[in-house]
Design a protein around this motif. Structure first.
Motif, short mmCIF file in Angstrom:
data_model
loop_
_atom_site.label_atom_id
_atom_site.label_comp_id
_atom_site.label_asym_id
_atom_site.label_seq_id
_atom_site.Cartn_x
_atom_site.Cartn_y
_atom_site.Cartn_z
N ALA A 28 -87.03 -10.71 -81.68
CA ALA A 28 -87.27 -11.51 -82.88
C ALA A 28 -88.71 -11.43 -83.34
O ALA A 28 -88.99 -11.58 -84.53
N CYS A 29 -89.63 -11.19 -82.41
CA CYS A 29 -91.06 -11.17 -82.76
C CYS A 29 -91.53 -9.79 -83.21
O CYS A 29 -92.66 -9.66 -83.67
N GLN A 30 -90.73 -8.76 -83.02
CA GLN A 30 -91.10 -7.41 -83.41
C GLN A 30 -90.22 -6.96 -84.56
O GLN A 30 -89.07 -7.36 -84.68
N SER A 31 -90.80 -6.08 -85.41
CA SER A 31 -90.03 -5.61 -86.56
C SER A 31 -90.54 -4.25 -87.01
O SER A 31 -91.71 -3.90 -86.78
N VAL A 32 -89.62 -3.48 -87.62
CA VAL A 32 -89.94 -2.18 -88.21
C VAL A 32 -89.29 -2.13 -89.58
O VAL A 32 -88.12 -2.49 -89.74
N HIS A 33 -90.05 -1.70 -90.59
CA HIS A 33 -89.55 -1.65 -91.96
C HIS A 33 -89.69 -0.24 -92.52
O HIS A 33 -90.78 0.35 -92.51
N HIS A 34 -88.57 0.32 -92.99
CA HIS A 34 -88.53 1.63 -93.63
C HIS A 34 -87.25 1.72 -94.45
O HIS A 34 -86.32 0.91 -94.27
N PRO A 35 -87.15 2.69 -95.38
CA PRO A 35 -85.91 2.80 -96.17
C PRO A 35 -84.74 3.22 -95.29
O PRO A 35 -84.91 3.92 -94.29
N SER A 36 -83.55 2.79 -95.68
CA SER A 36 -82.35 3.12 -94.91
C SER A 36 -81.90 4.55 -95.16
O SER A 36 -81.39 5.21 -94.23
N ASN A 37 -82.06 5.03 -96.40
CA ASN A 37 -81.61 6.38 -96.78
C ASN A 37 -82.71 7.10 -97.51
O ASN A 37 -83.34 6.54 -98.42
N VAL A 38 -82.93 8.34 -97.14
CA VAL A 38 -83.93 9.19 -97.78
C VAL A 38 -83.30 10.55 -98.02
O VAL A 38 -82.65 11.11 -97.12
N CYS A 39 -83.49 11.08 -99.22
CA CYS A 39 -82.97 12.40 -99.56
C CYS A 39 -84.12 13.37 -99.77
O CYS A 39 -85.19 12.99 -100.26
N ALA A 40 -83.89 14.60 -99.41
CA ALA A 40 -84.90 15.64 -99.57
C ALA A 40 -84.21 16.95 -99.89
O ALA A 40 -83.03 17.15 -99.57
N MET A 41 -84.95 17.84 -100.51
CA MET A 41 -84.43 19.16 -100.85
C MET A 41 -85.06 20.19 -99.94
O MET A 41 -86.22 20.07 -99.54
N THR A 42 -84.29 21.18 -99.58
CA THR A 42 -84.80 22.23 -98.70
C THR A 42 -86.04 22.88 -99.32
O THR A 42 -86.09 23.18 -100.51
N GLY A 43 -87.04 23.07 -98.47
CA GLY A 43 -88.29 23.68 -98.91
C GLY A 43 -89.31 22.69 -99.43
O GLY A 43 -90.47 23.05 -99.65
N SER A 44 -88.92 21.43 -99.62
CA SER A 44 -89.84 20.43 -100.17
C SER A 44 -90.53 19.66 -99.04
O SER A 44 -90.29 19.90 -97.85
N THR A 45 -91.39 18.75 -99.42
CA THR A 45 -92.06 17.86 -98.47
C THR A 45 -91.63 16.43 -98.77
O THR A 45 -91.69 15.99 -99.91
N VAL A 46 -91.22 15.72 -97.74
CA VAL A 46 -90.76 14.34 -97.91
C VAL A 46 -91.57 13.44 -96.99
O VAL A 46 -91.92 13.81 -95.87
#
Length: 352
Positions: A28-46
């Protein structure tokens, strides 16, 4: 069951209960926040944005509170706990054995609260569920975020430019480069912005234009950095200056110019007046000095004595002076009183 066995079971139950309570308290005292879904295209940088809040202190069942410190951070692929010898795409303590991933996965965060991860030259094999784990100097404080980031990799995409803001002179406008897929939206991409085919310095997914003018008009496009054939359709920005605004500008310029001209004229007249006044004062002092000199130098004297003799001395033809001395003899009876003769003097001065 003996009494001793009962006591042992009781102590074991307490430890289990304490451990469960401690586990839920730590979670309960620790947490991590980031998007649930991320899309990327081959050859790109995400870039996957991520932040975390570690546990600062923890109390042990047999001792005082322990001050905690993050000593290790990890990102792993397709593993629920991401602990032990689980293969990681990034590990702050150990280098991954996958040299291909080691060169493309870059940790942009730290051990205090930032867990951002960047993947360069994305490949189809990078598609997975990525989870972040932090480990502290006390085993109870270790934590792995269970949901993770679902990374989707596509072979192609279509970008588009959208805008937000007022399209009016002097206003502000934001252009956004985005793409939509069946699964998720494309965010945090490294893109290149262009105006009329010329590359701009901005690299982020948003382009901000402040104080719009006619010079900002043009066709804006965006494309994935270092990825060919990903350019978006052009967004045409047309800024026309209204005739009313133009007339107001001309009027404003005319008023300012007229005010400056009037001010300059007043300053010039004041300087001329001061100079004339100083010149007049200087001429007045000069004329007074010359008149005094003339009166003192140009004098005619004409002296007539009582015996009829005249003494005349000519100095100049401007001033004349006549002086008459007349002696009157007194009787002997008055001599005792006065003791000397009285003298009557007449004088006249004529100046021309």
């Amino acid at each position: 069951m003996t009494q001793c066995q009962k006591l042992r079971m009781s102590g074991r139950d307490k430890n289990i209960l304490w451990g469960l309570m401690l586990h839920f308290t730590v979670a309960a005292c620790q947490s991590v926040h980031h998007p649930s879904n991320v899309c990327a295209m081959t050859g790109s940088t995400v870039t996957i944005p991520c932040t975390f809040t570690p546990l600062r202190t923890c109390c042990s069942p047999t001792g005082p509170q322990v001050k905690l410190k993050v000593v290790r951070v990890r990102w792993c692929s397709n593993h629920l706990i991401c602990h032990g010898t689980t293969p990681s795409v990034y590990d702050s303590e150990f280098k991954t054995t996958d040299l291909n991933r080691e060169s493309r996965y870059k940790y942009l965060g730290n051990k205090t609260g930032d867990c951002t991860l960047q993947i360069r030259n994305v490949e189809k094999s990078d598609e997975s569920i990525l989870r972040f784990r932090m480990e502290v100097n006390y085993s109870v404080g270790h934590f792995t975020e269970p949901s993770g980031v679902n990374l989707k990799v596509v072979e192609s995409m279509k970008l588009k430019v959208t805008h937000d803001g007022a399209l009016s002179p002097g206003g502000s406008l934001s252009l956004f480069c985005s793409a939509q897929s069946q699964h998720c939206s494309f965010q945090n991409m490294e893109v290149t912005w262009m105006k009329d085919g010329h590359t701009l310095s901005e690299k982020g997914p948003a382009l901000r234009i402040n104080a719009l003018t006619a010079g900002d008009s043009g066709n804006y496009t965006c494309a994935l950095k270092n990825v060919k054939n990903t350019g978006s359709a052009a967004f045409s920005l047309i800024m026309n200056v209204d005739e009313e605004d133009s007339d107001n500008l001309i009027l404003t310029v005319g008023v300012v110019f007229g005010a400056l001209l009037a001010l300059f004229t007043l300053i010039l007249l004041f300087i001329i007046f001061k100079r004339k006044r100083a010149a007049a004062a200087h001429e007045g002092h000069t004329s007074v000095g010359e008149e005094t000199s003339v009166k003192s130098d140009h004098i005619y004297s004409h002296i007539v004595l009582s015996d009829g003799h005249k003494i005349t001395q000519t100095v100049d033809d401007v001033s004349y002076a006549a002086i008459l001395f007349k002696h009157t003899k007194q009787s002997s009876s008055n001599r005792g009183i006065a003791g000397k003769e009285e003298a009557v003097v007449y004088s006249s001065v004529v100046c021309r």
